[in-house]
Design an enzyme around this catalytic site. Structure first.
Site, PDB file in Angstrom:
ATOM      1  N   ASP A   6      51.632  49.690  41.626  1.00 12.97           N
ATOM      2  CA  ASP A   6      52.615  49.351  40.594  1.00 12.97           C
ATOM      3  C   ASP A   6      53.056  50.644  39.928  1.00 12.97           C
ATOM      4  O   ASP A   6      52.293  51.259  39.177  1.00 12.97           O
ATOM      5  CB  ASP A   6      52.001  48.395  39.569  1.00 12.97           C
ATOM      6  N   CYS A   7      54.284  51.066  40.196  1.00 15.29           N
ATOM      7  CA  CYS A   7      54.804  52.321  39.652  1.00 15.29           C
ATOM      8  C   CYS A   7      55.795  52.013  38.546  1.00 15.29           C
ATOM      9  O   CYS A   7      56.880  51.481  38.801  1.00 15.29           O
ATOM     10  CB  CYS A   7      55.451  53.139  40.763  1.00 15.29           C
ATOM     11  N   GLY A 107      64.578  43.709  38.194  1.00 11.24           N
ATOM     12  CA  GLY A 107      63.490  44.672  38.315  1.00 11.24           C
ATOM     13  C   GLY A 107      62.324  44.078  39.081  1.00 11.24           C
ATOM     14  O   GLY A 107      61.927  42.938  38.821  1.00 11.24           O
ATOM     15  N   ASP A 109      59.196  44.597  38.890  1.00 11.87           N
ATOM     16  CA  ASP A 109      58.065  44.244  38.036  1.00 11.87           C
ATOM     17  C   ASP A 109      58.231  42.850  37.447  1.00 11.87           C
ATOM     18  O   ASP A 109      57.255  42.116  37.268  1.00 11.87           O
ATOM     19  CB  ASP A 109      57.894  45.280  36.921  1.00 11.87           C
ATOM     20  N   ARG A 110      59.460  42.454  37.172  1.00  9.75           N
ATOM     21  CA  ARG A 110      59.721  41.142  36.581  1.00  9.75           C
ATOM     22  C   ARG A 110      59.530  40.033  37.616  1.00  9.75           C
ATOM     23  O   ARG A 110      59.002  38.957  37.306  1.00  9.75           O
ATOM     24  CB  ARG A 110      61.120  41.117  35.982  1.00  9.75           C
TER      25      ARG A 110
END
Length: 259
Positions: A6-7, A107, A109-110
């Site tokens: 996870d960046c 995104g 991450d979302r």
């Protein structure tokens, strides 16, 4: 074994899984110019230091920083001999497709947080992620990401105060002893802390009102614990939500034969 990466804009986190069993997490600051060799040197040094035996066969990447993805891909290919899944790319299948405006880029991450929330807790959820930005993600009854809210992050707000106002110092976020500060640091901490308490309450209330239903609120991200301990803002606190979401998406692709 799976290496989930996870960046984010501030930190990059590596998480190692043996099937469903979590083994360890490694964390470093995000650097746009870090090479594949540099990633491996950092990774292998820590793995050796902690005495962890690994046999990585799969890699999945979620990155909000497009510039680092290429070197992470090279890292996975060169040192583990595998083609990594990259969330948001066409060849990475999602358990449920997002329902947003056509042509909208969501995104990664979302999307990962939505997948994790649905897998662990079912649909009809709001996920609040306290990262560089503070995001609110709405998960529908069937697990689909259907939109949300992006607000400035807590530390970003404090840094903006310091950078834009010469007389204001750099301070760290903390719960103030009182709302009314009696020195500059306390005043800044009060403004940001209680301001974000109000922001979370108001946005969650408006999301629930707009959808005309009650919804559980899940909190994640580095600063979520600070607010959870101080105010009853969330129904569920998950410090590993994003990493779990990466394993969910990897499993979905495994089941569908894309990895």
């Amino acid at each position: 074994m799976l290496l989930a990466i996870d960046c984010g804009n501030t930190n990059t986190v590596f998480s190692i899984w043996d099937g469903e069993k979590f083994l360890c997490t490694l964390r470093t600051s995000t650097h746009h110019a870090r090479t594949a060799d540099a990633y491996f040197t950092w990774y292998s040094t820590l793995i050796k230091h902690y005495g962890i035996e690994t046999d990585i066969t799969d890699v999945i990447i979620s990155s909000t920083v497009p510039r680092v993805v290429f070197n992470l891909r090279v890292f996975a290919d060169r040192f583990f001999g595998c083609r990594p899944l990259v969330v948001g790319k066409p060849d990475c299948l999602l358990p449920v497709q997002p329902r947003v405006d056509a042509g909208t880029a969501v995104g990664p991450d979302r999307l990962v947080n939505a997948a994790a929330a649905y897998d662990r807790h079912g649909g009809n959820k709001i996920v609040v992620d306290f990262g560089t930005a503070t995001t609110f993600d709405v998960v529908d009854d069937d697990g689909a990401y259907v939109g949300g809210v992006i607000a400035p992050g807590v530390n970003l707000s404090l840094e903006a105060l310091h950078m834009a106002a010469a007389a204001l110092p750099h301070v760290d976020i903390a719960k103030p002893q009182a709302v009314i500060g009696t020195n500059t640091v306390a005043c800044m901490q009060s403004g940001v802390f209680w301001g974000y308490v109000g922001l979370v309450k108001e946005i969650c209330a408006r999301i629930k009102g707009e959808r005309d239903r009650d919804m559980q609120v899940i909190a994640t991200g580095g600063l979520a614990a600070l607010f959870q301990q101080s105010e009853i803002l969330f129904d569920i606190f998950e410090d590993d939500l994003t990493m779990h979401g990466l394993t969910v998406i990897h499993r979905h692709n495994k089941e569908n034969g894309t990895v």
